[in-house]
Scaffold this motif. Structure first.
Motif, PDB file in Angstrom:
ATOM      1  N   ARG A  37       0.831  -1.520   0.119  1.00 24.06           N
ATOM      2  CA  ARG A  37       0.013   0.003  -0.050  1.00 24.06           C
ATOM      3  C   ARG A  37       0.663   1.357   0.058  1.00 24.06           C
ATOM      4  O   ARG A  37       0.565   2.285  -0.869  1.00 24.06           O
ATOM      5  N   LEU A  38       1.481   1.434   0.989  1.00 24.48           N
ATOM      6  CA  LEU A  38       2.487   2.602   1.054  1.00 24.48           C
ATOM      7  C   LEU A  38       3.433   3.133  -0.244  1.00 24.48           C
ATOM      8  O   LEU A  38       3.462   4.290  -0.557  1.00 24.48           O
ATOM      9  N   PRO A  39       3.829   2.178  -1.051  1.00 22.52           N
ATOM     10  CA  PRO A  39       4.343   2.417  -2.149  1.00 22.52           C
ATOM     11  C   PRO A  39       3.435   2.990  -3.172  1.00 22.52           C
ATOM     12  O   PRO A  39       3.848   3.966  -3.885  1.00 22.52           O
ATOM     13  N   VAL A  40       2.292   2.557  -3.130  1.00 29.34           N
ATOM     14  CA  VAL A  40       1.315   3.354  -3.887  1.00 29.34           C
ATOM     15  C   VAL A  40       0.983   4.958  -3.865  1.00 29.34           C
ATOM     16  O   VAL A  40       1.159   5.697  -4.463  1.00 29.34           O
ATOM     17  N   LEU A  41       0.990   5.451  -2.269  1.00 34.31           N
ATOM     18  CA  LEU A  41       0.958   6.636  -1.880  1.00 34.31           C
ATOM     19  C   LEU A  41       2.333   7.451  -2.116  1.00 34.31           C
ATOM     20  O   LEU A  41       2.137   8.628  -2.559  1.00 34.31           O
ATOM     21  N   ARG A  42       3.403   6.706  -2.259  1.00 30.37           N
ATOM     22  CA  ARG A  42       4.572   7.448  -2.266  1.00 30.37           C
ATOM     23  C   ARG A  42       4.502   7.798  -3.978  1.00 30.37           C
ATOM     24  O   ARG A  42       4.937   8.728  -4.426  1.00 30.37           O
ATOM     25  N   ALA A  43       4.103   6.820  -4.763  1.00 31.83           N
ATOM     26  CA  ALA A  43       4.125   7.015  -6.505  1.00 31.83           C
ATOM     27  C   ALA A  43       3.267   8.045  -6.816  1.00 31.83           C
ATOM     28  O   ALA A  43       3.580   8.909  -7.551  1.00 31.83           O
ATOM     29  N   LYS A  44       2.013   8.136  -6.008  1.00 32.61           N
ATOM     30  CA  LYS A  44       1.039   9.054  -6.493  1.00 32.61           C
ATOM     31  C   LYS A  44       1.500  10.413  -6.165  1.00 32.61           C
ATOM     32  O   LYS A  44       1.298  11.458  -6.701  1.00 32.61           O
ATOM     33  N   THR A  45       2.213  10.767  -5.001  1.00 33.27           N
ATOM     34  CA  THR A  45       2.749  11.678  -4.335  1.00 33.27           C
ATOM     35  C   THR A  45       3.841  12.346  -5.332  1.00 33.27           C
ATOM     36  O   THR A  45       3.894  13.654  -5.831  1.00 33.27           O
ATOM     37  N   SER A 104      -6.427  11.211   0.537  1.00 34.94           N
ATOM     38  CA  SER A 104      -6.247   9.836   1.058  1.00 34.94           C
ATOM     39  C   SER A 104      -6.703   9.462   2.144  1.00 34.94           C
ATOM     40  O   SER A 104      -7.404   8.124   2.554  1.00 34.94           O
ATOM     41  N   SER A 105      -6.768  10.219   3.163  1.00 34.39           N
ATOM     42  CA  SER A 105      -7.317  10.076   4.672  1.00 34.39           C
ATOM     43  C   SER A 105      -8.887   9.939   4.542  1.00 34.39           C
ATOM     44  O   SER A 105      -9.396   9.165   5.367  1.00 34.39           O
ATOM     45  N   LEU A 106      -9.588  10.858   4.019  1.00 31.90           N
ATOM     46  CA  LEU A 106     -10.876  11.030   4.103  1.00 31.90           C
ATOM     47  C   LEU A 106     -11.757   9.991   3.077  1.00 31.90           C
ATOM     48  O   LEU A 106     -12.690   9.623   3.310  1.00 31.90           O
ATOM     49  N   ARG A 107     -10.973   9.569   2.049  1.00 30.27           N
ATOM     50  CA  ARG A 107     -11.471   8.570   0.942  1.00 30.27           C
ATOM     51  C   ARG A 107     -12.861   9.159   0.351  1.00 30.27           C
ATOM     52  O   ARG A 107     -13.728   8.548  -0.002  1.00 30.27           O
ATOM     53  N   SER A 108     -12.995  10.521   0.411  1.00 26.00           N
ATOM     54  CA  SER A 108     -14.271  10.963  -0.185  1.00 26.00           C
ATOM     55  C   SER A 108     -14.003  12.339  -0.969  1.00 26.00           C
ATOM     56  O   SER A 108     -13.501  13.225  -0.204  1.00 26.00           O
ATOM     57  N   ILE A 109     -14.360  12.440  -2.057  1.00 18.63           N
ATOM     58  CA  ILE A 109     -14.161  13.667  -2.958  1.00 18.63           C
ATOM     59  C   ILE A 109     -15.258  14.966  -2.357  1.00 18.63           C
ATOM     60  O   ILE A 109     -14.379  16.138  -2.089  1.00 18.63           O
ATOM     61  N   ALA A 156      -2.064  10.127   6.351  1.00 18.34           N
ATOM     62  CA  ALA A 156      -2.772   9.293   5.176  1.00 18.34           C
ATOM     63  C   ALA A 156      -1.991   7.912   5.207  1.00 18.34           C
ATOM     64  O   ALA A 156      -2.682   6.890   4.974  1.00 18.34           O
ATOM     65  N   ALA A 157      -0.756   7.697   5.285  1.00 18.53           N
ATOM     66  CA  ALA A 157       0.009   6.582   5.385  1.00 18.53           C
ATOM     67  C   ALA A 157      -0.354   5.803   6.483  1.00 18.53           C
ATOM     68  O   ALA A 157      -0.708   4.352   6.498  1.00 18.53           O
ATOM     69  N   TYR A 158      -0.541   6.562   7.708  1.00 19.14           N
ATOM     70  CA  TYR A 158      -1.275   5.533   8.615  1.00 19.14           C
ATOM     71  C   TYR A 158      -2.543   4.915   8.627  1.00 19.14           C
ATOM     72  O   TYR A 158      -2.694   3.669   8.806  1.00 19.14           O
ATOM     73  N   LEU A 159      -3.466   5.684   7.939  1.00 20.09           N
ATOM     74  CA  LEU A 159      -4.849   5.141   7.826  1.00 20.09           C
ATOM     75  C   LEU A 159      -4.747   4.345   6.803  1.00 20.09           C
ATOM     76  O   LEU A 159      -5.532   3.363   6.571  1.00 20.09           O
ATOM     77  N   LEU A 160      -3.820   4.433   5.666  1.00 21.82           N
ATOM     78  CA  LEU A 160      -3.854   3.544   4.730  1.00 21.82           C
ATOM     79  C   LEU A 160      -3.437   2.038   5.202  1.00 21.82           C
ATOM     80  O   LEU A 160      -3.975   1.042   4.654  1.00 21.82           O
ATOM     81  N   LYS A 161      -2.622   2.251   5.911  1.00 19.45           N
ATOM     82  CA  LYS A 161      -2.245   0.685   6.414  1.00 19.45           C
ATOM     83  C   LYS A 161      -3.076   0.159   7.672  1.00 19.45           C
ATOM     84  O   LYS A 161      -3.254  -1.138   7.552  1.00 19.45           O
ATOM     85  N   ARG A 162      -3.973   0.985   8.306  1.00 19.28           N
ATOM     86  CA  ARG A 162      -4.689   0.590   9.454  1.00 19.28           C
ATOM     87  C   ARG A 162      -5.964   0.170   8.814  1.00 19.28           C
ATOM     88  O   ARG A 162      -6.886  -0.609   9.357  1.00 19.28           O
ATOM     89  N   GLN A 163      -6.623   0.805   7.724  1.00 20.10           N
ATOM     90  CA  GLN A 163      -8.123   0.663   7.233  1.00 20.10           C
ATOM     91  C   GLN A 163      -8.143  -0.171   6.318  1.00 20.10           C
ATOM     92  O   GLN A 163      -7.259  -0.346   5.271  1.00 20.10           O
ATOM     93  N   ASP A 164      -9.210  -0.828   6.110  1.00 20.80           N
ATOM     94  CA  ASP A 164      -9.536  -1.835   4.940  1.00 20.80           C
ATOM     95  C   ASP A 164      -9.957  -0.863   3.678  1.00 20.80           C
ATOM     96  O   ASP A 164     -10.510   0.285   3.914  1.00 20.80           O
ATOM     97  N   VAL A 165      -9.467  -1.376   2.462  1.00 19.69           N
ATOM     98  CA  VAL A 165      -9.849  -0.518   1.405  1.00 19.69           C
ATOM     99  C   VAL A 165     -11.407  -0.424   1.258  1.00 19.69           C
ATOM    100  O   VAL A 165     -12.094  -1.347   1.271  1.00 19.69           O
TER     101      VAL A 165
END
Length: 263
Positions: free
Chosen positions: A107-115, A178-183, A254-263
């Motif tokens: 997961r985290l490599p995706v956030l790094r790549a997007k950034t 990324s954290s809120l997951r809502s536009i 965002a990284a913390y929530l990405l690792k802890r929460q389900d998709v």
């Protein structure tokens, strides 16, 4: 007699380069990317030209030449921020995030790549736009008190600083998306927290509150885009550090929530 067995191996291997290539492809296949980048560029150039063509000197007001020529970045900044939200929260609205995270379980490599892709595209576009807009605006401002050139002290730094400040705000908002997951939620948080809240806080008659407001993202970015700072404003260096801190904090959450929460 023993028989040698071999374990089949997959010809595909997950690499940072592959993830970057995938995010780059997704970024440029989105129609919203072209719309937001085009809107940011067109607004910056058009508003800068209109403001310069209609400028009337006023001795009572001291105006920064770069800030005035790049007035359109105030709208362009919104477009760049919305693009950051669409890159992250947009995948949750379409459901594409499930395929993305299935392909990259860490997961985290995706956030790094997007950034990384976002910074490359946004900063490149903003730098090109700003360094085109300022000389064009000076075609109308020549002979006025706002006449300046890119070779003058502090001018090029402020023109580039405007692009850097807007990009860092966009990175912060990307993390927010990324954290809120809502536009709608991320756009509401951006408008309410970054734009409206400082305006409302300015109404509080307290010097400490007003001093703290200087460390909010928008005032910090304004210090990067100004040739001359007034008393009480952050220096360009302090403004840059402040924006970097906001961006890092947003991406960390965002990284913390990405690792802890389900998709």
């Amino acid at each position: 007699m023993s028989t040698a067995t071999t374990t089949p191996t997959s010809p595909y291997r997950l690499t940072s380069r592959g993830i970057l290539r995938s995010e780059w492809h997704k970024l440029w296949t989105l129609r919203s990317t072209w719309i937001m980048l085009g809107l940011a560029s067109v607004c910056t150039v058009a508003i800068g030209m209109i403001a310069a063509a209609t400028y009337s000197p006023d001795p009572a007001n001291e105006i920064d030449p770069v800030t005035y020529a790049l007035l359109g970045t105030q709208i362009g900044q919104v477009a760049i921020a919305v693009l950051g939200i669409l890159i992250t929260a947009g995948e949750y609205s379409t459901g594409m995030v499930r395929a993305t995270m299935a392909a990259v379980p860490r997961r985290l490599p995706v956030l790094r790549a997007k950034t990384a892709m976002y910074v490359t595209v946004a900063l490149g576009t903003l730098l090109a736009t700003n360094f085109v807009t300022f000389p064009l605006a000076q075609m109308f401002l020549g002979g006025t008190d706002l006449e300046a050139s890119l070779g003058d002290p502090g001018i090029a730094r402020a023109v580039a600083g405007s692009a850097i400040g807007t990009t860092l705000i966009g990175v912060m908002v990307l993390g927010l998306g990324s954290s809120l997951r809502s536009i709608p939620g991320a756009i509401g948080a951006y408008v309410g927290g970054l734009i409206l809240l400082p305006q409302l806080a300015m109404m509080i008659p307290n010097d400490t509150v007003r001093d703290l407001l200087g460390y909010f993202p928008l005032p910090a970015s304004e210090s990067l885009a100004a040739v001359h700072t007034t008393s009480g404003d952050l220096s360009p260096g302090a403004g840059l550090l402040t924006l970097c801190a906001w961006a890092v904090a947003s991406l960390t959450a965002a990284a913390y929530l990405l690792k802890r929460q389900d998709v």
